[in-house]
Structure formats: C-alpha cells, structure tokens
Design a protein around this motif. Structure first.
Motif, PDB file in Angstrom:
ATOM      1  N   LYS A  68       1.421  38.306  62.716  1.00  0.00           N
ATOM      2  CA  LYS A  68       1.403  39.140  63.917  1.00  0.00           C
ATOM      3  C   LYS A  68       0.091  39.886  64.102  1.00  0.00           C
ATOM      4  CE  LYS A  68       6.384  40.012  63.756  1.00  0.00           C
ATOM      5  NZ  LYS A  68       7.437  41.039  63.550  1.00  0.00           N
ATOM      6  N   ASN A  69      -0.739  39.909  63.073  1.00  0.00           N
ATOM      7  CA  ASN A  69      -2.030  40.591  63.177  1.00  0.00           C
ATOM      8  C   ASN A  69      -3.145  39.679  63.677  1.00  0.00           C
ATOM      9  OD1 ASN A  69      -1.016  43.080  62.157  1.00  0.00           O
ATOM     10  ND2 ASN A  69      -1.110  42.238  60.078  1.00  0.00           N
ATOM     11  N   ASN A  70      -2.855  38.391  63.833  1.00  0.00           N
ATOM     12  CA  ASN A  70      -3.864  37.446  64.327  1.00  0.00           C
ATOM     13  C   ASN A  70      -4.160  37.688  65.803  1.00  0.00           C
ATOM     14  OD1 ASN A  70      -4.404  36.053  61.975  1.00  0.00           O
ATOM     15  ND2 ASN A  70      -2.863  34.483  62.318  1.00  0.00           N
ATOM     16  N   PRO A  71      -5.310  37.215  66.286  1.00  0.00           N
ATOM     17  CA  PRO A  71      -5.614  37.349  67.719  1.00  0.00           C
ATOM     18  C   PRO A  71      -4.638  36.537  68.576  1.00  0.00           C
ATOM     19  CG  PRO A  71      -7.228  35.945  66.628  1.00  0.00           C
ATOM     20  CD  PRO A  71      -6.396  36.567  65.539  1.00  0.00           C
ATOM     21  N   ILE A  72      -4.555  36.892  69.836  1.00  0.00           N
ATOM     22  CA  ILE A  72      -3.605  36.275  70.767  1.00  0.00           C
ATOM     23  C   ILE A  72      -4.298  35.190  71.577  1.00  0.00           C
ATOM     24  CG2 ILE A  72      -2.071  36.695  72.731  1.00  0.00           C
ATOM     25  CD1 ILE A  72      -2.094  39.702  71.770  1.00  0.00           C
ATOM     26  N   LEU A 136      -1.840  42.397  79.733  1.00  0.00           N
ATOM     27  CA  LEU A 136      -1.703  43.804  79.364  1.00  0.00           C
ATOM     28  C   LEU A 136      -0.470  44.027  78.491  1.00  0.00           C
ATOM     29  CD1 LEU A 136      -2.675  45.514  82.745  1.00  0.00           C
ATOM     30  CD2 LEU A 136      -4.108  45.138  80.724  1.00  0.00           C
ATOM     31  N   TYR A 137       0.604  43.305  78.802  1.00  0.00           N
ATOM     32  CA  TYR A 137       1.821  43.416  77.990  1.00  0.00           C
ATOM     33  C   TYR A 137       1.556  42.956  76.559  1.00  0.00           C
ATOM     34  CZ  TYR A 137       6.287  41.829  76.050  1.00  0.00           C
ATOM     35  OH  TYR A 137       7.356  41.592  75.205  1.00  0.00           O
ATOM     36  N   LEU A 138       0.849  41.853  76.411  1.00  0.00           N
ATOM     37  CA  LEU A 138       0.575  41.306  75.075  1.00  0.00           C
ATOM     38  C   LEU A 138      -0.376  42.194  74.278  1.00  0.00           C
ATOM     39  CD1 LEU A 138       0.190  37.533  76.048  1.00  0.00           C
ATOM     40  CD2 LEU A 138       2.097  38.558  74.784  1.00  0.00           C
ATOM     41  N   THR A 139      -1.409  42.712  74.931  1.00  0.00           N
ATOM     42  CA  THR A 139      -2.354  43.570  74.211  1.00  0.00           C
ATOM     43  C   THR A 139      -1.665  44.847  73.740  1.00  0.00           C
ATOM     44  OG1 THR A 139      -3.108  44.488  76.330  1.00  0.00           O
ATOM     45  CG2 THR A 139      -4.402  42.698  75.370  1.00  0.00           C
ATOM     46  N   GLU A 140      -0.789  45.394  74.572  1.00  0.00           N
ATOM     47  CA  GLU A 140      -0.082  46.611  74.178  1.00  0.00           C
ATOM     48  C   GLU A 140       0.927  46.328  73.069  1.00  0.00           C
ATOM     49  OE1 GLU A 140       2.792  50.086  76.140  1.00  0.00           O
ATOM     50  OE2 GLU A 140       1.830  48.588  77.419  1.00  0.00           O
ATOM     51  N   ARG A 141       1.660  45.244  73.210  1.00  0.00           N
ATOM     52  CA  ARG A 141       2.697  44.924  72.219  1.00  0.00           C
ATOM     53  C   ARG A 141       2.114  44.663  70.839  1.00  0.00           C
ATOM     54  NH1 ARG A 141       7.288  40.121  72.649  1.00  0.00           N
ATOM     55  NH2 ARG A 141       7.915  40.186  70.449  1.00  0.00           N
TER      56      ARG A 141
END
Length: 246
Positions: A68-72, A136-141
């Motif tokens: 979960k710490n990897n880039p999206i 924005l949802y993904l960056t915040e989550r």
C-alpha cells in the motif's frame, strides 16, 4: 406419463436464467487476495473491488498492489466503453509488485453502467472531471502527493486531456496506442481497409466499405465496427497482427 424432453426443456431455460440472476444478486463480484509463494496473503497488500461516487455517479474500481506504500498507477481503458476490470489482473501482476494499480470502469462502461445516464452525462468534459476527482480520492486515501496515469486508445485521449488541464496532480503520463488526430486516423484506417480489399478482390469487403463511405460515418457505432472488422481482416492476412495470450 412423463412429458417428452423436448416439451419439458422449455421450462429448464427460464429456471437456468433465474438461478444465474440469483447468483449475480447474492454473490457479488470480488477479486482474490495477493499472496506470497507459500499461499499466504501479503501483509501490506491491497486487493479490492469497490464503488466510489465520481461526479455524482457511482463507478467501480479494481485496486490491487503488493504494498500500500507503493506509488499509484491509474489505468484509463479504451473504447469508449471497453472496460477491463474483468481481466486486468491477468496481465498486470508484475506491475502490482511496484505499484498500486487502479483500473476504473468509466461512467457508462462495465460495472459503472447505469441505465439512466443521459447524453449530457457522457460528455468528454465530465469524464475529464471524473478522472481528476478519482485522482484526488486516490492521493488522499493512500497519502500520496501525486500519481502516475496511463491511457490506452480512447483512454490516451482522456489521459492527455486530463494531464493537460491538471498537470500538477501527476508524476508522469504514459500513452499506449496514443490518439493524436482521431479524424485523420479514422480516414487512414478506412482507406487502408478499402485498398486491401480491392487488392485481394474481396467483393464482400468492397461492397460493405463502399456502402458506409469514408468517415465521418452516418451511423458511427455500426459503421466503425464494420470498418474495423475489415481492417483486422486485412492486417491479419498481411501478418500485421500479433496474437497474444492473456
């Protein structure tokens, strides 16, 4: 006296479809957990099939990654209307080792289809804003400042428009089968199909292609599908298609 099978089987088909409907309603879609070589779930992995609201429309996401710490990496599918949540994990497993890979069924496609969507709901600008809202949802989550974004075919158009409008939200944009000039590309594709049909004296192809005429098409959905059929046929005959297994 039992009824002959040919008289009884008409009752079997409605029953079969009723069972399928019940399975669909009570056993929703899911995605398997990500596991190590011993079959144990990776402790910080994510494997989720879920729904979010974008632009007031419920839309589906497939989110998978070993850590979960990897880039999206957000992937924009082609089409429009060619979702790939159903099979994406089969070819993205290597990406899942280094990224949180997000596949999204865009509004009106696949699991994000809704019968009451209007023509106004399906404007390109709405899809661009959906992409930004999802970003924005993904960056915040996942507590990340930016994401990577990739687009294939139609998705490359959507990706390019989004990155052009909101460049600060993305580390990089990757275009796959990048659309540069769609009207010109459609015309060249038609000309290729018709030229190859004439070379091979394919009378059926010539008749069908001449009947729809060069783009812009009178019936875009039907005519473009027919034209692509003959493009694929010509390319396959010339050995230009590379077949891959997924």
């Amino acid at each position: 006296m039992k009824k002959p099978f040919y008289k009884r089987k008409r009752y079997l088909f409605p029953l079969f479809f009723l069972i399928l409907l019940l399975v669909f309603l009570y056993f929703p879609s899911w995605t398997p957990a990500i596991k190590d070589a011993r079959g144990n779930k990776l402790p910080n992995s994510i494997a989720a099939l879920e729904e979010v609201s974008l632009g007031g429309v419920k839309q589906s996401l497939l989110i998978r990654g070993n850590d979960k710490n990897n880039p999206i990496l957000l992937f924009l599918h082609g089409g429009p209307g060619y979702p790939q949540i159903a099979y994406a994990r089969k070819y993205q497993q290597r990406l899942e080792k280094d990224f949180i890979v997000v596949n999204w069924d865009q509004r009106g496609s696949g699991k994000s289809y809704h019968w009451n969507l209007t023509e106004e709901d399906m404007q390109v600008d709405k899809l661009v804003e959906d992409t930004r809202e999802l970003t924005l949802y993904l960056t915040e989550r996942f507590h990340q400042p930016k994401i990577f974004i990739a687009g294939h075919s139609w998705g490359s158009t959507l990706g390019a428009l989004t990155v052009q409008r909101y460049p600060d939200n993305y580390y990089a944009y990757i275009g796959i089968g990048q659309v540069a000039n769609s009207p010109l590309g459609e015309l060249r594709s038609y000309e290729f199909a018709l030229r190859e049909a004439r070379k091979s004296n394919n009378e059926k192809a010539i008749m069908e292609l001449e009947a729809i005429g060069a783009p812009p098409y009178r019936n875009p959905r039907r005519d473009a599908t027919l034209e692509r059929k003959w493009v694929a046929n010509s390319a396959d005959r010339r050995g230009l298609l590379i077949r891959t297994g997924i």
